[in-house]
Motif scaffolding. Sequence first.
Motif, short mmCIF file in Angstrom:
data_model
loop_
_atom_site.label_atom_id
_atom_site.label_comp_id
_atom_site.label_asym_id
_atom_site.label_seq_id
_atom_site.Cartn_x
_atom_site.Cartn_y
_atom_site.Cartn_z
N PHE A 24 -18.07 -24.07 -64.88
CA PHE A 24 -17.24 -24.39 -63.71
C PHE A 24 -17.83 -23.77 -62.44
CE2 PHE A 24 -13.34 -24.45 -66.74
CZ PHE A 24 -13.70 -25.71 -67.18
N VAL A 66 -9.44 -27.29 -75.99
CA VAL A 66 -8.70 -27.14 -74.73
C VAL A 66 -9.61 -26.67 -73.59
CG1 VAL A 66 -6.77 -26.00 -73.58
CG2 VAL A 66 -6.55 -26.72 -75.97
N THR A 67 -10.34 -25.58 -73.84
CA THR A 67 -11.11 -24.97 -72.75
C THR A 67 -12.34 -25.79 -72.38
OG1 THR A 67 -10.38 -22.74 -73.30
CG2 THR A 67 -12.43 -22.90 -72.11
N TYR A 114 -11.03 -30.82 -73.25
CA TYR A 114 -9.97 -31.30 -72.37
C TYR A 114 -10.32 -31.02 -70.90
CZ TYR A 114 -5.12 -31.53 -70.52
OH TYR A 114 -3.99 -31.82 -69.81
N ALA A 115 -10.95 -29.88 -70.64
CA ALA A 115 -11.30 -29.52 -69.27
C ALA A 115 -12.64 -30.12 -68.84
CB ALA A 115 -11.36 -27.99 -69.14
N GLN A 116 -13.31 -30.86 -69.75
CA GLN A 116 -14.60 -31.47 -69.46
C GLN A 116 -15.59 -30.47 -68.87
OE1 GLN A 116 -15.89 -34.99 -69.96
NE2 GLN A 116 -14.56 -34.27 -71.58
N GLN A 139 0.79 -32.09 -64.71
CA GLN A 139 1.00 -32.07 -66.16
C GLN A 139 1.87 -30.88 -66.56
OE1 GLN A 139 -0.68 -34.29 -68.77
NE2 GLN A 139 -0.31 -35.46 -66.91
N HIS A 198 1.25 -28.57 -68.53
CA HIS A 198 0.38 -27.39 -68.51
C HIS A 198 -0.87 -27.76 -67.70
CE1 HIS A 198 3.01 -26.54 -71.94
NE2 HIS A 198 2.73 -25.27 -71.77
N PRO A 199 -1.57 -26.77 -67.12
CA PRO A 199 -2.66 -27.07 -66.18
C PRO A 199 -3.77 -27.95 -66.77
CG PRO A 199 -2.08 -24.75 -66.06
CD PRO A 199 -1.34 -25.31 -67.24
N ASP A 200 -4.18 -28.95 -65.99
CA ASP A 200 -5.23 -29.88 -66.39
C ASP A 200 -6.22 -29.98 -65.23
OD1 ASP A 200 -6.84 -32.10 -66.76
OD2 ASP A 200 -5.22 -33.39 -67.49
N ARG A 201 -7.37 -29.36 -65.37
CA ARG A 201 -8.31 -29.31 -64.24
C ARG A 201 -9.01 -30.64 -63.98
NH1 ARG A 201 -13.80 -29.33 -65.15
NH2 ARG A 201 -14.45 -28.55 -63.13
N VAL A 202 -8.98 -31.55 -64.96
CA VAL A 202 -9.59 -32.85 -64.73
C VAL A 202 -8.70 -33.66 -63.79
CG1 VAL A 202 -10.37 -34.99 -65.83
CG2 VAL A 202 -10.84 -32.78 -66.91
N ARG A 203 -7.39 -33.63 -64.05
CA ARG A 203 -6.47 -34.36 -63.17
C ARG A 203 -6.26 -33.63 -61.85
NH1 ARG A 203 -4.45 -35.74 -68.23
NH2 ARG A 203 -3.94 -37.93 -68.51
N GLU A 231 -8.66 -25.14 -61.55
CA GLU A 231 -9.84 -24.39 -62.01
C GLU A 231 -10.09 -24.42 -63.52
OE1 GLU A 231 -11.73 -23.55 -59.67
OE2 GLU A 231 -10.58 -22.84 -57.95
N ALA A 232 -9.04 -24.50 -64.35
CA ALA A 232 -9.22 -24.50 -65.81
C ALA A 232 -8.07 -25.28 -66.43
CB ALA A 232 -9.24 -23.08 -66.35
N SER A 233 -8.26 -25.70 -67.67
CA SER A 233 -7.17 -26.32 -68.41
C SER A 233 -6.67 -25.29 -69.41
CB SER A 233 -7.65 -27.58 -69.14
OG SER A 233 -8.10 -28.53 -68.19
#
Lengths: 308, 275
Positions: free
Chosen positions: A66, A89-90, A93-95, B101, B103-108, B113-115
């Motif tokens: 990141f 998840v880390t 999901y966060a790509q 969302q 819970h945090p989703d950094r792609v959306r 900063e993080a999911s």
Amino acid sequence: MGNATRVSFGQALVELGREHKNVVVLDADLSKSTKSESFGKEFPERFFQMGIQEANMIGVAAGMAFAGKIPFLCSFGAFLTGRFDTIRVTVGYAQANVRLVGTHAGVGIGDDGCSQMALEDLACLRTLPQFAVLQPADDVETKHMMKYLVKHQGPAYIRLTRQNVIDVNKSDYKFEFGKGVKLKDGKDAAIFATGALTGNALEAAKKLEAEGFSIAVVNIHTIKPIDRDIINEYSKKVPVIFSAEDHNVIGGLGGAIAETMAEVAGKSRLVRIGVQDVYGESGLPEDLYKKHGLDIEGITKTVKSALR
Amino acid sequence: MQMTVKDLKQQALQSRKLILEMLTEAKSGHPGGSLSAIDIITALFFNEMKVDPKNSMWTDRDRFILSKGHGVPALYATLAYRGYYDPKETLTLRQLGSPFQGHPDRVRMPVLEASTGSLGQGVSVAQGIAMAFRLDNKSSRVYCLMGDGEVQEGQAWECFMSAGNYKLSNLCVFLDINKYQIDGSTKDVMDIEPLKQKIESFKWNVLEINGHNMDEILGALKKAREEKNKPTMILAHTIKGKGVSFMENVNKWHGVAPNKEELQKALQELKIVDQ
């Protein structure tokens, strides 16, 4: 015999480190085995010893990605897969632009036994959306794949062997992400092989050729996204397709091909060569390959009996 | 931006209202842990952190990772009033297609900063960013907020051990000690004390404050900035559901949204404080 793909990886990593200043490497106390050690010697400031903490290492690598780095994190594939939720998840999901490097693929590691063998890693990671899953067949392919991975966008898993493998590609080889490599064409059957099994499959096909069988061999280095076109092509052309991998036959290359073939109106059936849904055990690599029918002779026998 | 303590208190109050409104609208979510964390998150975004809502992905920005992902309504409210988007947008919380969302989703929503949401993971991401900043000789800092129940996760301690050994003085983690988790009090479910000794022994600079007192929050942040050898952990003692009398220390409000009547009652209370 050519290099073990982990050795080729270690060499490629140093080359990439020279070229790309944003490449960083993390290891969890296995750098001598994963071969990330030489990168650490040449670029100590960009090599991070994370201790025996795979989950934290995965999260740290995501954070580095990141912040603009290209992290290659290394451990045994079995231990990385064990931290599946953190990967999911880390990273997934966060790509996160992380490259997970899992060495010690399959029963081919030999004496250390089941807990150290990655036998379900392809199956687990293949279920994560937008996650590339790769396994090179030999030295040349590993090096080209590594060059590609610096540019790849998104998470990727690379599976490597502990043991030496047979070289199958020539030096003018070009890596194409997501594309199967036709090593040999044939009319009677096609073997889709990945990793260490590619060389064995090719040798088996050559032996069978001498006995009058025409067998195609396709190297699948990208297990996800799978090359649907080449599977479709052969499922319309040959009566039997074989998958060959040092992995559980469930969910890995065999699984990916079965899923694809089920959606194609082809004429072939599928025979999965691999570890038949059992846990691994200790033994010499060659004895284990013999036991599971993964050596040249085993593959030859399976192909012949299916074609009879 | 450096708001005064008076304005920070006012801002936190406003965010509390928005948190409750978005949860009522969503009909689900976590009020207790959002209200316990909001004063800390307010102090970070309106006083401490170098961020630019107009250039939200500015590479030299300070980073904030919400490791206790279920407290995200507090972060959504804060980012809204800090100017990242219209506060009204947060009312789509948890709806199909919304970037807000559960819970945090950094792609959306990249500014998150993080999911996170699977506990114990976000703090590792914070460590990774802090290590990358150090490698690049950047002066930017990394902040992270964890829940007290969250430190029951093994990965959290892997990270504490690692960040302590790497002497990441550019990393500052808040522990929102509201003393409850879903199944009951942390003491009953899985006692985490003594925290100060544990975390100090992992080579961290450990501070202890009242997590609702703006002066103490800002004082601790200053001390964290002055620490040059260790990461800082701020043990922030908080009250779950803080600011709404019928929610305070009542653990049924961990993961249940107020209905419209309860929302009005809560807003009325906050209005009285406001005046």
